[in-house]
Design an enzyme around this catalytic site. Structure first.
Site, PDB file in Angstrom:
ATOM      1  CG  ASP A  62      19.682 -12.976  -2.654  1.00  0.00           C
ATOM      2  OD1 ASP A  62      20.507 -13.901  -2.674  1.00  0.00           O
ATOM      3  OD2 ASP A  62      18.492 -13.149  -2.377  1.00  0.00           O
ATOM      4  NE  ARG A 142      18.473  -2.977   7.551  1.00  0.00           N
ATOM      5  CZ  ARG A 142      19.426  -3.875   7.506  1.00  0.00           C
ATOM      6  NH1 ARG A 142      20.698  -3.485   7.609  1.00  0.00           N
ATOM      7  NH2 ARG A 142      19.151  -5.149   7.356  1.00  0.00           N
ATOM      8  CG  ASP A 171      15.508  -4.185   7.240  1.00  0.00           C
ATOM      9  OD1 ASP A 171      16.269  -5.153   7.187  1.00  0.00           O
ATOM     10  OD2 ASP A 171      15.404  -3.473   8.250  1.00  0.00           O
ATOM     11  CB  SER A 225      17.777 -14.646   6.512  1.00  0.00           C
ATOM     12  OG  SER A 225      16.876 -14.096   7.451  1.00  0.00           O
TER      13      SER A 225
END
Length: 449
Positions: A62, A142, A171, A225
């Site tokens: 991706d 993050r 996110d 995921s």
């Protein structure tokens, strides 16, 4: 592969099925046309400005597609940044993949110590639990990624940064709020909110058309995921979307099931200084080494699994399954240490603040002035949180069995039911209780029918 940026929770291991909506486009062609024109106009405007972009790059399919899409769409130079936050995967393939795609500036950095020292441990001083259960493993990672992207952008003269989070997860907010907090005028590119690669098939077609290798195991839709770092690993999406369905045992990677854990308990001792763990069983360890060791011993004892439905910042609820083995031990051990070293009012104030602090971290406001102000207060309470906690680990359970500190506020003689040699006069309780009950007696007297 390194970090997985994107997916339903913001990870890129899974193409978001929710954006694959040809039926909606067919039903509302005018609305679809308007959206397309707006997207093209916005993109044309951005193309004129973006010359170099720093991409949070995993080396997976991706983010490799995003890399090429940036070059094609924006006609810009791409700089890749891959962070090692302890996800447990080799990073060299990410470098090789970037080189194969013609990237000249490639940043691959080991940020494990900084991650634990400057993000995980400060957060844990608050004893954080989002909605009472989630230890914020994805959320706390993050801000560091965003911080390094902005720093690299300054180093290389880039005018934009790019992440691979979808438009439906948390996110995207966490990355972008971090970018803007650190560099208010930074340009942000979020491909999942711009491009028309709205299905796994179209993503693979784009990859093949642009010479991006597509592994066989990426041609089908993944069962779920994943996002991993040294603090935790998360699983969500597809096979886990029905909150009634129990996850398969073979999904878990960091812990054995409690049923398969040893039949004999494991005892450990954690030493703390200023609220942070500094030694395990008498052996001093760096922050990253400490969390790694706790993950290992906890995972072997079936500790750290949770299955929750959480409230995303963007509005919907999401089912997630998490393994946070070392963090689960750390939370219980810290609270035990605080129980004898903090004054009651300090403890209660921290407990009142914790839900708000956890919410700020979950929502992406790590660099906000309110989080920093709360952190300063929390850190002040940790000055005397020092000592040793002994724990028993057994089949998924963490049991505190001992704690000691030279700053302990626990006085055995004072709390004993035996003779305290005059330290506490029980008669004093009469006036204390009457004063505490005064307002209730007043209410009871004056509110009679």
């Amino acid at each position: 592969m390194a970090l997985l940026f994107g997916g339903s929770h913001g990870k890129l291991g899974l193409a978001p099925r929710w954006v694959s909506s040809p039926a909606i486009k067919h039903a509302c062609p005018k609305a679809s046309s308007i959206r397309s024109r707006r997207t093209l106009a916005c993109r044309a405007s951005k193309e004129q400005d973006v010359k170099k972009v720093v991409l949070a790059y995993s080396g997976g399919l991706d983010t490799s597609v995003i890399l090429k899409w940036l070059e094609v769409t924006y006609n810009c130079e791409v700089v890749t940044f891959t962070a090692d936050l302890g996800q447990g995967e080799e990073l060299e393939p990410a470098r090789q993949k970037a080189e194969q795609l013609g990237i000249k500036q490639i940043y691959i950095e080991d940020l494990r110590e900084e991650f634990v020292r400057d993000f995980v441990f400060p957060m844990f001083r608050s004893n954080p639990l989002y909605e009472g259960t989630y230890l914020l493993g994805t959320s706390v990672a993050r801000p560091l990624i965003a911080k390094r992207q902005v720093e690299i952008a300054r180093e290389v003269g880039a005018d934009a940064v790019c992440h691979g989070a979808t438009g439906k997860g948390n996110d995207q907010v966490r990355f972008e709020v971090g970018y803007y907090a650190l560099q208010p005028d930074i340009k942000v590119i979020a491909p999942w909110r711009e491009w028309d690669l709205t299905s796994r098939t179209r993503l693979i077609e784009f990859a093949e058309d642009n010479g991006i290798p597509v592994p066989t195991n990426k041609r089908g839709e993944a069962p779920f995921s994943m996002d991993a770092n040294l603090l935790h690993i998360s699983y969500e999406g597809n096979a886990l979307e029905d909150p009634w369905v129990e996850p398969a045992e073979d999904m878990f990677t960091r812990s054995v099931s409690p049923e398969a854990a040893p039949d004999e308990p494991t005892y450990i001792e954690i030493e703390f200084k200023k609220g942070d763990p500094v030694a395990l069983d008498g052996k001093p360890l760096s922050p990253a080494a400490m969390l790694t060791a706790l993950n290992d011993v906890a995972g072997k004892n079936g500790i750290g699994r949770i299955d929750i439905v959480e409230s995303r910042f963007v509005g919907m609820k999401s089912r997630g399954v998490y393994e946070t083995p070392g963090g689960t031990i750390l939370l219980d051990a810290r609270r035990a240490m605080e129980s004898i070293t903090l004054d009651r009012a300090e403890m209660h104030l921290k407990d009142e603040m914790m839900p708000k602090y956890a919410e700020l971290v979950y929502n992406g406001f790590w660099f906000s002035p309110e989080r920093e102000a709360m952190q300063a207060l929390i850190d002040k309470t940790q000055e005397f949180v020092e000592g040793v906690v002994r724990l028993k680990l057994y089949k998924g359970n963490v049991v505190v069995v001992g704690r000691k500190s030279k700053y302990s506020l626990y006085e055995e003689k004072l709390s004993s039911f035996e003779d305290d040699e005059g330290l506490y006069d029980q008669v004093d309780a009469n006036g204390f209780i009457r004063l505490q009950a005064l307002r209730l007696r007043t209410v009871g007297t004056n509110r009679k029918d």
